[in-house]
Design a protein around this motif. Structure first.
Motif, mmCIF file in Angstrom:
data_model
loop_
_atom_site.group_PDB
_atom_site.id
_atom_site.type_symbol
_atom_site.label_atom_id
_atom_site.label_comp_id
_atom_site.label_asym_id
_atom_site.label_seq_id
_atom_site.Cartn_x
_atom_site.Cartn_y
_atom_site.Cartn_z
ATOM 1 N N LYS A 138 0.859 -1.190 0.000
ATOM 2 C CA LYS A 138 0.000 0.000 0.000
ATOM 3 C C LYS A 138 0.894 1.238 0.000
ATOM 4 N N PHE A 139 0.731 2.057 -1.004
ATOM 5 C CA PHE A 139 1.509 3.289 -1.131
ATOM 6 C C PHE A 139 0.734 4.417 -0.458
ATOM 7 N N ASN A 140 0.932 4.576 0.845
ATOM 8 C CA ASN A 140 0.190 5.566 1.614
ATOM 9 C C ASN A 140 0.913 6.905 1.711
ATOM 10 N N LYS A 141 2.023 7.033 0.983
ATOM 11 C CA LYS A 141 2.801 8.275 0.990
ATOM 12 C C LYS A 141 3.095 8.681 -0.448
ATOM 13 N N ALA A 142 2.932 9.957 -0.740
ATOM 14 C CA ALA A 142 3.322 10.459 -2.062
ATOM 15 C C ALA A 142 4.842 10.601 -2.083
ATOM 16 N N GLY A 143 5.436 10.480 -3.263
ATOM 17 C CA GLY A 143 6.878 10.676 -3.365
ATOM 18 C C GLY A 143 7.511 9.845 -4.454
ATOM 19 N N HIS A 144 8.822 9.885 -4.463
ATOM 20 C CA HIS A 144 9.641 9.168 -5.443
ATOM 21 C C HIS A 144 10.323 8.012 -4.710
ATOM 22 N N PHE A 145 10.065 6.798 -5.155
ATOM 23 C CA PHE A 145 10.648 5.609 -4.539
ATOM 24 C C PHE A 145 11.293 4.764 -5.632
ATOM 25 N N GLU A 146 11.887 3.666 -5.236
ATOM 26 C CA GLU A 146 12.517 2.806 -6.228
ATOM 27 C C GLU A 146 12.389 1.344 -5.830
ATOM 28 N N PHE A 147 12.605 0.491 -6.813
ATOM 29 C CA PHE A 147 12.800 -0.928 -6.557
ATOM 30 C C PHE A 147 14.125 -1.266 -7.202
ATOM 31 N N ALA A 148 14.916 -2.060 -6.493
ATOM 32 C CA ALA A 148 16.269 -2.346 -6.958
ATOM 33 C C ALA A 148 16.679 -3.747 -6.546
ATOM 34 N N CYS A 149 17.647 -4.274 -7.278
ATOM 35 C CA CYS A 149 18.283 -5.533 -6.905
ATOM 36 C C CYS A 149 19.570 -5.149 -6.189
ATOM 37 N N LEU A 150 19.689 -5.550 -4.938
ATOM 38 C CA LEU A 150 20.828 -5.153 -4.126
ATOM 39 C C LEU A 150 21.916 -6.217 -4.044
ATOM 40 N N ILE A 151 21.788 -7.279 -4.833
ATOM 41 C CA ILE A 151 22.871 -8.251 -4.939
ATOM 42 C C ILE A 151 24.053 -7.489 -5.547
ATOM 43 N N PRO A 152 25.246 -7.590 -4.947
ATOM 44 C CA PRO A 152 26.380 -6.792 -5.429
ATOM 45 C C PRO A 152 26.559 -6.857 -6.956
ATOM 46 N N GLY A 153 26.654 -5.658 -7.552
ATOM 47 C CA GLY A 153 26.865 -5.513 -8.989
ATOM 48 C C GLY A 153 25.598 -5.415 -9.811
ATOM 49 N N HIS A 154 24.473 -5.893 -9.311
ATOM 50 C CA HIS A 154 23.241 -5.927 -10.105
ATOM 51 C C HIS A 154 22.646 -4.529 -10.301
ATOM 52 N N ARG A 155 22.587 -3.731 -9.254
ATOM 53 C CA ARG A 155 22.069 -2.366 -9.385
ATOM 54 C C ARG A 155 22.928 -1.580 -10.376
ATOM 55 N N ASP A 156 24.244 -1.715 -10.231
ATOM 56 C CA ASP A 156 25.171 -1.018 -11.130
ATOM 57 C C ASP A 156 25.022 -1.469 -12.581
ATOM 58 N N ALA A 157 24.547 -2.698 -12.780
ATOM 59 C CA ALA A 157 24.342 -3.230 -14.133
ATOM 60 C C ALA A 157 22.977 -2.837 -14.699
ATOM 61 N N GLY A 158 22.231 -1.998 -13.978
ATOM 62 C CA GLY A 158 20.957 -1.488 -14.487
ATOM 63 C C GLY A 158 19.712 -2.004 -13.816
ATOM 64 N N MET A 159 19.848 -2.843 -12.801
ATOM 65 C CA MET A 159 18.682 -3.442 -12.159
ATOM 66 C C MET A 159 18.091 -2.468 -11.149
ATOM 67 N N LEU A 160 17.342 -1.484 -11.685
ATOM 68 C CA LEU A 160 16.782 -0.404 -10.900
ATOM 69 C C LEU A 160 15.528 0.095 -11.579
ATOM 70 N N GLY A 161 14.487 0.346 -10.798
ATOM 71 C CA GLY A 161 13.242 0.898 -11.325
ATOM 72 C C GLY A 161 12.735 2.010 -10.414
ATOM 73 N N THR A 162 11.874 2.857 -10.940
ATOM 74 C CA THR A 162 11.335 3.958 -10.147
ATOM 75 C C THR A 162 9.828 3.841 -9.987
ATOM 76 N N VAL A 163 9.351 4.352 -8.859
ATOM 77 C CA VAL A 163 7.922 4.403 -8.572
ATOM 78 C C VAL A 163 7.606 5.853 -8.211
ATOM 79 N N GLU A 164 6.696 6.447 -8.970
ATOM 80 C CA GLU A 164 6.215 7.790 -8.677
ATOM 81 C C GLU A 164 4.822 7.653 -8.071
ATOM 82 N N VAL A 165 4.680 8.102 -6.835
ATOM 83 C CA VAL A 165 3.398 8.041 -6.147
ATOM 84 C C VAL A 165 2.862 9.466 -6.070
ATOM 85 N N LYS A 166 1.682 9.667 -6.716
ATOM 86 C CA LYS A 166 1.093 11.005 -6.779
ATOM 87 C C LYS A 166 -0.054 11.161 -5.807
#
Length: 167
Positions: free
Chosen positions: A139-167
């Motif tokens: 449940k997105f009960n807060k407005a703002g800019h958030f993300e989803f990412a893979c935090l396994i070392p090297g994966h985020r740096d290789a592009g495994m990152l997404g954004t969530v805009e909650v309006k």
């Protein structure tokens, strides 16, 4: 021969050493620690109720052209929506989906560098094996800019990152 006071002292010491340990009550502050853990707060909202779903969003994890990706990698959500994320790993490696603020994810990524096999048991995170699927209801009960990412070392740096805009 021992004097009576010496015998009494020896008897008391012997009895004390054979007595069962005394149970000491746990301090009240410690009992609140468990409660605080149960009511954890998250930067991107809170665990959602499956009975209150607004919609389902499918996320694919994959490796392609030397990059690691989420498809889609950008999501727009209205505040107070409850989303069921169906997360499928179509890649060849384990990947994670960790939903939080950028600041929290970067901090957690540093911890993952020290302990790359760390498993997540949080309602906002999951590790998904190749060809497997996981779900997170949020449940997105807060407005703002958030993300989803893979935090396994090297994966985020290789592009495994997404954004969530909650309006």
């Amino acid at each position: 021969m021992m004097r009576p006071s010496a015998i009494a002292t020896m008897t008391i010491l012997t009895a004390a050493s054979l007595a069962p340990p005394i149970a000491i009550a746990e301090p009240a502050a410690h009992s609140h620690e468990h409660e605080a853990h149960e009511h954890e707060t998250f930067s991107a909202g809170e665990p959602g109720d499956p009975k209150e779903l607004s919609r389902t969003i499918q996320i694919i994890m994959e490796e392609r052209d030397g990059k690691m990706l989420y498809v889609p990698d950008r999501i727009e959500i209205n505040q107070d929506e409850t989303i069921k994320f169906v997360i499928r790993n179509s890649g060849e490696l384990d990947h994670e989906f960790v939903l939080a603020s950028t600041e929290e994810n970067l901090k957690h990524a540093k911890a993952m560098e020290i302990n790359p096999e760390m498993e997540h048991d949080d309602p906002n995170a999951t590790r998904v094996a190749p060809s497997d699927t996981a779900e997170i209801i949020w449940k997105f009960n807060k407005a703002g800019h958030f993300e989803f990412a893979c935090l396994i070392p090297g994966h985020r740096d290789a592009g495994m990152l997404g954004t969530v805009e909650v309006k």
